[in-house]
Each structure stands twice: as structure tokens, then as C-alpha cells.
Design a protein around this motif. Structure first.
Motif, PDB file in Angstrom:
ATOM      1  N   GLY A  65      22.043  31.646 -15.000  1.00  0.00           N
ATOM      2  CA  GLY A  65      21.981  30.204 -15.099  1.00  0.00           C
ATOM      3  C   GLY A  65      22.841  29.459 -14.111  1.00  0.00           C
ATOM      4  N   LEU A  66      23.431  30.149 -13.150  1.00  0.00           N
ATOM      5  CA  LEU A  66      24.204  29.462 -12.120  1.00  0.00           C
ATOM      6  C   LEU A  66      23.257  28.806 -11.121  1.00  0.00           C
ATOM      7  CD1 LEU A  66      27.066  31.936 -11.120  1.00  0.00           C
ATOM      8  CD2 LEU A  66      27.304  29.718 -12.229  1.00  0.00           C
ATOM      9  N   VAL A  67      23.678  27.656 -10.623  1.00  0.00           N
ATOM     10  CA  VAL A  67      22.933  26.964  -9.577  1.00  0.00           C
ATOM     11  C   VAL A  67      23.877  26.779  -8.404  1.00  0.00           C
ATOM     12  CG1 VAL A  67      21.690  24.861  -8.943  1.00  0.00           C
ATOM     13  CG2 VAL A  67      21.556  25.708 -11.289  1.00  0.00           C
ATOM     14  N   VAL A  68      23.450  27.214  -7.215  1.00  0.00           N
ATOM     15  CA  VAL A  68      24.257  26.955  -6.033  1.00  0.00           C
ATOM     16  C   VAL A  68      23.730  25.679  -5.392  1.00  0.00           C
ATOM     17  CG1 VAL A  68      22.904  28.445  -4.470  1.00  0.00           C
ATOM     18  CG2 VAL A  68      25.244  27.866  -3.901  1.00  0.00           C
ATOM     19  N   ASP A  69      24.637  24.739  -5.192  1.00  0.00           N
ATOM     20  CA  ASP A  69      24.320  23.488  -4.513  1.00  0.00           C
ATOM     21  C   ASP A  69      24.535  23.763  -3.030  1.00  0.00           C
ATOM     22  OD1 ASP A  69      24.306  20.908  -3.409  1.00  0.00           O
ATOM     23  OD2 ASP A  69      25.025  20.044  -5.280  1.00  0.00           O
ATOM     24  N   LEU A  70      23.441  23.911  -2.303  1.00  0.00           N
ATOM     25  CA  LEU A  70      23.507  24.346  -0.914  1.00  0.00           C
ATOM     26  C   LEU A  70      24.124  23.306   0.010  1.00  0.00           C
ATOM     27  CD1 LEU A  70      20.000  26.027  -0.742  1.00  0.00           C
ATOM     28  CD2 LEU A  70      22.220  27.136  -1.045  1.00  0.00           C
ATOM     29  N   GLU A  71      24.232  22.071  -0.463  1.00  0.00           N
ATOM     30  CA  GLU A  71      24.779  21.018   0.381  1.00  0.00           C
ATOM     31  C   GLU A  71      26.302  21.060   0.451  1.00  0.00           C
ATOM     32  OE1 GLU A  71      22.717  17.889  -1.772  1.00  0.00           O
ATOM     33  OE2 GLU A  71      21.430  17.582  -0.025  1.00  0.00           O
ATOM     34  N   ASP A  72      26.947  21.594  -0.587  1.00  0.00           N
ATOM     35  CA  ASP A  72      28.413  21.577  -0.567  1.00  0.00           C
ATOM     36  C   ASP A  72      29.063  22.902  -0.959  1.00  0.00           C
ATOM     37  OD1 ASP A  72      28.111  21.669  -3.319  1.00  0.00           O
ATOM     38  OD2 ASP A  72      28.732  19.604  -3.640  1.00  0.00           O
ATOM     39  N   GLY A  73      28.279  23.914  -1.299  1.00  0.00           N
ATOM     40  CA  GLY A  73      28.849  25.212  -1.632  1.00  0.00           C
ATOM     41  C   GLY A  73      29.370  25.336  -3.044  1.00  0.00           C
ATOM     42  N   ASN A  74      29.067  24.360  -3.901  1.00  0.00           N
ATOM     43  CA  ASN A  74      29.480  24.457  -5.299  1.00  0.00           C
ATOM     44  C   ASN A  74      28.470  25.277  -6.080  1.00  0.00           C
ATOM     45  OD1 ASN A  74      31.643  22.820  -4.757  1.00  0.00           O
ATOM     46  ND2 ASN A  74      30.805  21.008  -5.732  1.00  0.00           N
ATOM     47  N   ARG A  86      30.725  23.723 -16.110  1.00  0.00           N
ATOM     48  CA  ARG A  86      31.796  24.255 -15.282  1.00  0.00           C
ATOM     49  C   ARG A  86      31.261  24.371 -13.867  1.00  0.00           C
ATOM     50  NH1 ARG A  86      32.587  30.526 -17.202  1.00  0.00           N
ATOM     51  NH2 ARG A  86      32.462  31.218 -15.082  1.00  0.00           N
ATOM     52  N   ALA A  87      32.165  24.442 -12.911  1.00  0.00           N
ATOM     53  CA  ALA A  87      31.763  24.521 -11.514  1.00  0.00           C
ATOM     54  C   ALA A  87      32.836  25.233 -10.710  1.00  0.00           C
ATOM     55  CB  ALA A  87      31.513  23.124 -10.955  1.00  0.00           C
ATOM     56  N   THR A  88      32.401  25.831  -9.629  1.00  0.00           N
ATOM     57  CA  THR A  88      33.315  26.438  -8.675  1.00  0.00           C
ATOM     58  C   THR A  88      32.946  25.932  -7.289  1.00  0.00           C
ATOM     59  OG1 THR A  88      31.924  28.370  -8.213  1.00  0.00           O
ATOM     60  CG2 THR A  88      33.480  28.554 -10.055  1.00  0.00           C
ATOM     61  N   HIS A  89      33.896  25.986  -6.405  1.00  0.00           N
ATOM     62  CA  HIS A  89      33.595  25.812  -4.982  1.00  0.00           C
ATOM     63  C   HIS A  89      33.874  27.165  -4.376  1.00  0.00           C
ATOM     64  CE1 HIS A  89      32.796  23.779  -1.283  1.00  0.00           C
ATOM     65  NE2 HIS A  89      33.845  24.407  -0.758  1.00  0.00           N
ATOM     66  N   GLY A  90      32.818  27.816  -3.926  1.00  0.00           N
ATOM     67  CA  GLY A  90      32.942  29.229  -3.609  1.00  0.00           C
ATOM     68  C   GLY A  90      33.192  29.947  -4.916  1.00  0.00           C
ATOM     69  N   ASN A  92      36.210  29.645  -6.407  1.00  0.00           N
ATOM     70  CA  ASN A  92      37.379  28.967  -6.971  1.00  0.00           C
ATOM     71  C   ASN A  92      36.966  27.911  -7.970  1.00  0.00           C
ATOM     72  OD1 ASN A  92      39.357  30.333  -5.254  1.00  0.00           O
ATOM     73  ND2 ASN A  92      38.324  29.240  -3.601  1.00  0.00           N
ATOM     74  N   ASP A  93      37.484  28.028  -9.195  1.00  0.00           N
ATOM     75  CA  ASP A  93      37.148  27.075 -10.257  1.00  0.00           C
ATOM     76  C   ASP A  93      37.536  25.657  -9.868  1.00  0.00           C
ATOM     77  OD1 ASP A  93      36.160  29.005 -12.021  1.00  0.00           O
ATOM     78  OD2 ASP A  93      38.144  29.394 -12.860  1.00  0.00           O
ATOM     79  N   LEU A  94      36.647  24.713 -10.170  1.00  0.00           N
ATOM     80  CA  LEU A  94      36.968  23.297 -10.002  1.00  0.00           C
ATOM     81  C   LEU A  94      37.593  22.793 -11.291  1.00  0.00           C
ATOM     82  CD1 LEU A  94      33.789  21.866  -8.211  1.00  0.00           C
ATOM     83  CD2 LEU A  94      35.972  22.522  -7.190  1.00  0.00           C
ATOM     84  N   SER A  95      38.609  21.972 -11.166  1.00  0.00           N
ATOM     85  CA  SER A  95      39.248  21.366 -12.337  1.00  0.00           C
ATOM     86  C   SER A  95      38.313  20.302 -12.915  1.00  0.00           C
ATOM     87  CB  SER A  95      40.569  20.716 -11.938  1.00  0.00           C
ATOM     88  OG  SER A  95      40.321  19.595 -11.093  1.00  0.00           O
ATOM     89  N   THR A  96      38.604  19.882 -14.121  1.00  0.00           N
ATOM     90  CA  THR A  96      37.823  18.800 -14.737  1.00  0.00           C
ATOM     91  C   THR A  96      37.828  17.573 -13.836  1.00  0.00           C
ATOM     92  OG1 THR A  96      38.343  19.636 -16.939  1.00  0.00           O
ATOM     93  CG2 THR A  96      37.621  17.337 -16.781  1.00  0.00           C
ATOM     94  N   GLU A  97      38.970  17.260 -13.247  1.00  0.00           N
ATOM     95  CA  GLU A  97      39.076  16.103 -12.358  1.00  0.00           C
ATOM     96  C   GLU A  97      38.181  16.271 -11.132  1.00  0.00           C
ATOM     97  OE1 GLU A  97      41.899  17.848 -13.437  1.00  0.00           O
ATOM     98  OE2 GLU A  97      42.295  16.437 -15.061  1.00  0.00           O
ATOM     99  N   ASP A  98      38.153  17.480 -10.560  1.00  0.00           N
ATOM    100  CA  ASP A  98      37.296  17.737  -9.396  1.00  0.00           C
ATOM    101  C   ASP A  98      35.818  17.644  -9.762  1.00  0.00           C
ATOM    102  OD1 ASP A  98      39.386  18.104  -7.603  1.00  0.00           O
ATOM    103  OD2 ASP A  98      39.469  20.274  -7.945  1.00  0.00           O
ATOM    104  N   ILE A  99      35.460  18.150 -10.943  1.00  0.00           N
ATOM    105  CA  ILE A  99      34.067  18.054 -11.394  1.00  0.00           C
ATOM    106  C   ILE A  99      33.666  16.592 -11.523  1.00  0.00           C
ATOM    107  CG2 ILE A  99      32.503  18.499 -13.332  1.00  0.00           C
ATOM    108  CD1 ILE A  99      34.023  21.173 -13.734  1.00  0.00           C
ATOM    109  N   ILE A 100      34.524  15.780 -12.097  1.00  0.00           N
ATOM    110  CA  ILE A 100      34.236  14.347 -12.245  1.00  0.00           C
ATOM    111  C   ILE A 100      34.152  13.683 -10.874  1.00  0.00           C
ATOM    112  CG2 ILE A 100      35.207  12.154 -13.082  1.00  0.00           C
ATOM    113  CD1 ILE A 100      36.206  13.788 -15.552  1.00  0.00           C
TER     114      ILE A 100
END
Length: 182
Positions: A65-74, A86-90, A92-100
Motif C-alpha cells: 500500500g505504499l505510494v511513491v510520489d515521483l515528483e518529490d521522492g516521498n 505516514r510518510a518518508t522522504h527516501g 527517512n520518516d517525515l515528522s507530523t510537522e513535515d507531513i502537514i
């Protein structure tokens, strides 16, 4: 889309290409798929050999169920309504603040309606929906990490190399040879 199936689930039963019912050993199968894709990127596309080094803990990154966003690498995990759980960049987990920051206060992934209604492939995202795709999700995350390490911009160009690795490893001509041998 909220179900979590990880590669820690050791076996699954499914159909092979010739419709034979098979038991797949996920850990071993995933490792072979990952290694074949990574080896192609290293040997044919000049990627860092570090892509070939994995630890057992690395596999915790993979779940259906993961989706890679090809525009930004998330890489994002979505709820049934398209909310980013939840989300990662590469890798690396994104914080709640980064997700927002990326997806707004409602944490809405912009391409959800397209994915949810058509399940078609897109130049903007890729949905990892089966066990044979999951090693690619890990490799995508690690490629994004490598691009950052090299100081390169992350954009959808890396996806061309991923598709080339898939094409190289799943050439239909290889299956034709097997059929002729039987």
C-alpha cells in the motif's frame, strides 16, 4: 488501504505465471528481486554499490500500500479516504510537522482521487500494491537517499532508471525461452 502486510509475513500462497498455485517465501523472494534490481542500477546505471548492502532491519520499510510520489521522492501510506497516515522522504520518516507542510493540515495526498478511481499508472506516482513490487519501494527509498547523499536533486528522472531495472529483470523474452524448453 490501511491494512499492513509486511515482509515479516513469511509465506503467501498465490498463482505463478502459468497459473500454478505456489507458496512464496517472501523474505527470500523479496531479497532476490531487490538484489536483481539494485545490481542492474549499480552495474548499468552507475548507482552507488551501497544499494547492494542491506540489513535485516531494512526490510521493515516494506509493506503493501505504499505510494511513491515521483515528483518529490516521498513514499506515503494512505488511509481509505486519502489521508496521509505516514510518510518518508527516501527511507527517512517525515515528522507530523513535515507531513502537514507537504500535504496540508488535512494531510491530503493530491493524487488520491486518480489512484482511488482508476488505479491507472501515472507519471506522478506509483502504487506498490503487491508483494513482487515491495522490493522496488525499498529500492526507490534508498535511491532517493543516495541522490541526497550525492547532492543531486530528487525529481521523477530516477524513475526512468527504476523502470529500466524492472524491464531488464522481467523481459517477456525470458519467459518465452522457458516455455519453449518445456
Amino acid at each position: 488501504m490501511t491494512e499492513y502486510f509486511s515482509l515479516a509475513d513469511s509465506d503467501v500462497i498465490g498463482f505463478d505465471l502459468d497459473h500454478t498455485l505456489c507458496r512464496y517465501h517472501l523474505k527470500e523472494t523479496s531479497r532476490l528481486i531487490y538484489e536483481s534490481f539494485a545490481r542492474y542500477l549499480v552495474e548499468h546505471k552507475g548507482y552507488d554499490k551501497d544499494l547492494l548492502n542491506l540489513t535485516p532491519a531494512t526490510w521493515d520499510f516494506c509493506f503493501k500500500g505504499l505510494v511513491v510520489d515521483l515528483e518529490d521522492g516521498n513514499l506515503v501510506k494512505l488511509a481509505e479516504d486519502g489521508t496521509v497516515l505516514r510518510a518518508t522522504h527516501g527511507t527517512n520518516d517525515l515528522s507530523t510537522e513535515d507531513i502537514i507542510k507537504h500535504y496540508g493540515p488535512k494531510r491530503e495526498w493530491g493524487h488520491f482521487n486518480s489512484l482511488n478511481t482508476t488505479f491507472t499508472r501515472s507519471a506522478k506516482y506509483y502504487f506498490y500494491d503487491n508483494y513482487f513490487d515491495l522490493p522496488g519501494a525499498l529500492l526507490c527509498g534508498r535511491v532517493v537517499d543516495m541522490l541526497h547523499k550525492r547532492g543531486n536533486e530528487v525529481n521523477s528522472d530516477f524513475w526512468k532508471d527504476m523502470v529500466a531495472a524492472i524491464d531488464h529483470n522481467y523481459k517477456t523474452s525470458a519467459f518465452k525461452v522457458l516455455v519453449r524448453m518445456c
